[in-house]
Design an enzyme around this catalytic site. Structure first.
Site, PDB file in Angstrom:
ATOM      1  N   HIS A  86       0.762   7.133 -13.037  1.00 56.97           N
ATOM      2  CA  HIS A  86       1.739   6.054 -12.869  1.00 56.97           C
ATOM      3  C   HIS A  86       1.811   5.275 -14.177  1.00 56.97           C
ATOM      4  O   HIS A  86       0.809   5.124 -14.884  1.00 56.97           O
ATOM      5  CB  HIS A  86       1.313   5.104 -11.742  1.00 56.97           C
ATOM      6  CG  HIS A  86       1.375   5.698 -10.366  1.00 56.97           C
ATOM      7  ND1 HIS A  86       1.173   4.970  -9.218  1.00 56.97           N
ATOM      8  CD2 HIS A  86       1.626   6.980  -9.970  1.00 56.97           C
ATOM      9  CE1 HIS A  86       1.312   5.748  -8.161  1.00 56.97           C
ATOM     10  NE2 HIS A  86       1.574   6.989  -8.592  1.00 56.97           N
TER      11      HIS A  86
ATOM     12  N   CYS B  71       1.167  -0.306  -7.401  1.00 62.20           N
ATOM     13  CA  CYS B  71       0.549   0.151  -6.155  1.00 62.20           C
ATOM     14  C   CYS B  71      -0.918  -0.307  -6.156  1.00 62.20           C
ATOM     15  O   CYS B  71      -1.397  -0.909  -7.119  1.00 62.20           O
ATOM     16  CB  CYS B  71       0.658   1.667  -6.036  1.00 62.20           C
ATOM     17  SG  CYS B  71      -0.403   2.582  -7.195  1.00 62.20           S
TER      18      CYS B  71
ATOM     19  N   GLU C 168       2.017   2.107 -14.905  1.00 66.85           N
ATOM     20  CA  GLU C 168       1.133   0.932 -15.054  1.00 66.85           C
ATOM     21  C   GLU C 168      -0.313   1.365 -15.270  1.00 66.85           C
ATOM     22  O   GLU C 168      -1.056   0.710 -16.005  1.00 66.85           O
ATOM     23  CB  GLU C 168       1.183   0.038 -13.807  1.00 66.85           C
ATOM     24  CG  GLU C 168       2.557  -0.338 -13.338  1.00 66.85           C
ATOM     25  CD  GLU C 168       3.010   0.578 -12.203  1.00 66.85           C
ATOM     26  OE1 GLU C 168       3.115   1.808 -12.407  1.00 66.85           O
ATOM     27  OE2 GLU C 168       3.283   0.057 -11.108  1.00 66.85           O
TER      28      GLU C 168
ATOM     29  N   CYS D 291      -2.725   1.010  -9.236  1.00 66.56           N
ATOM     30  CA  CYS D 291      -2.316   0.370 -10.491  1.00 66.56           C
ATOM     31  C   CYS D 291      -2.723  -1.097 -10.536  1.00 66.56           C
ATOM     32  O   CYS D 291      -3.074  -1.618 -11.599  1.00 66.56           O
ATOM     33  CB  CYS D 291      -0.817   0.533 -10.690  1.00 66.56           C
ATOM     34  SG  CYS D 291      -0.357   2.256 -10.976  1.00 66.56           S
TER      35      CYS D 291
HETATM   36 ZN   LIG Z   1       0.765   2.976  -9.127  1.00 62.68          ZN
END
Ligand SMILES: [Zn+2]
Length: 162
Positions: A58, A88, A60, A91
């Site tokens: 991801h 999320c 981030e 992250c």
């Molecule tokens: Zn994430």
């Protein structure tokens, strides 16, 4: 909680454009960056799932990992993670462990889940990042959701949205 600054919104729109670029490059339409208190962009990343087949790539998380490798805790406390969509749980955890002091996000996880449904490549964790940070022992300031309609543009048609 103070409102988003014009600088935050400009950086957020930069993330939206980067999310579109990530999509064009064959990745999921997400992007994030790390900015210092002057608005200088120190690190920038798009989602890298398409490039790496790493489901934890991801945007981030990639930014937080590089931030932790490159900068000390003192500096990162004064930095902001700006991201096209709400971090999320993974992250938010990476942001917390990197020691980044502030988060600005566009699309909320809840809205993302509503919009894309149970897509097999994005079974969105509908958990506010504030809930993750609230469980920690160090404060992380959070501003968002912001500019959600603009944030959604990069997702239109990608997850079979109408
Ligand atoms: Zn994430």
């Amino acid at each position: 909680m103070p409102d988003a600054t014009p600088q935050d919104l400009a950086l957020l729109r930069r993330c939206f454009a980067a999310a579109e670029a990530a999509r064009k490059a064959g990745n999921h339409p997400f992007a994030a960056l790390l900015a210092d208190e002057t608005g200088a962009v120190l690190i920038e990343a798009g989602n890298a799932f398409g490039d790496t087949h790493d489901a934890t790539a991801h945007a981030e998380r990639l930014v937080a990992t590089e931030a932790s490798r490159r900068f000390g805790a003192e500096r990162l406390r004064r930095c902001t993670l700006v991201t096209s969509a709400e971090p999320c749980a993974m992250c938010a955890g990476a942001t917390y462990w990197a020691g980044i002091g502030r988060v600005v996000y566009g699309l909320s996880e809840h809205r993302l889940k509503e919009e894309i449904g149970p897509h097999p490549e994005n079974l969105t964790l509908d958990l506010p990042c504030r809930t993750v940070f609230a469980a920690g022992q160090r404060e992380v300031a959070v501003i968002g959701p912001l500019l959600e309609e603009e944030a959604l543009v990069a997702h239109r048609g990608f997850w079979a949205l109408p």
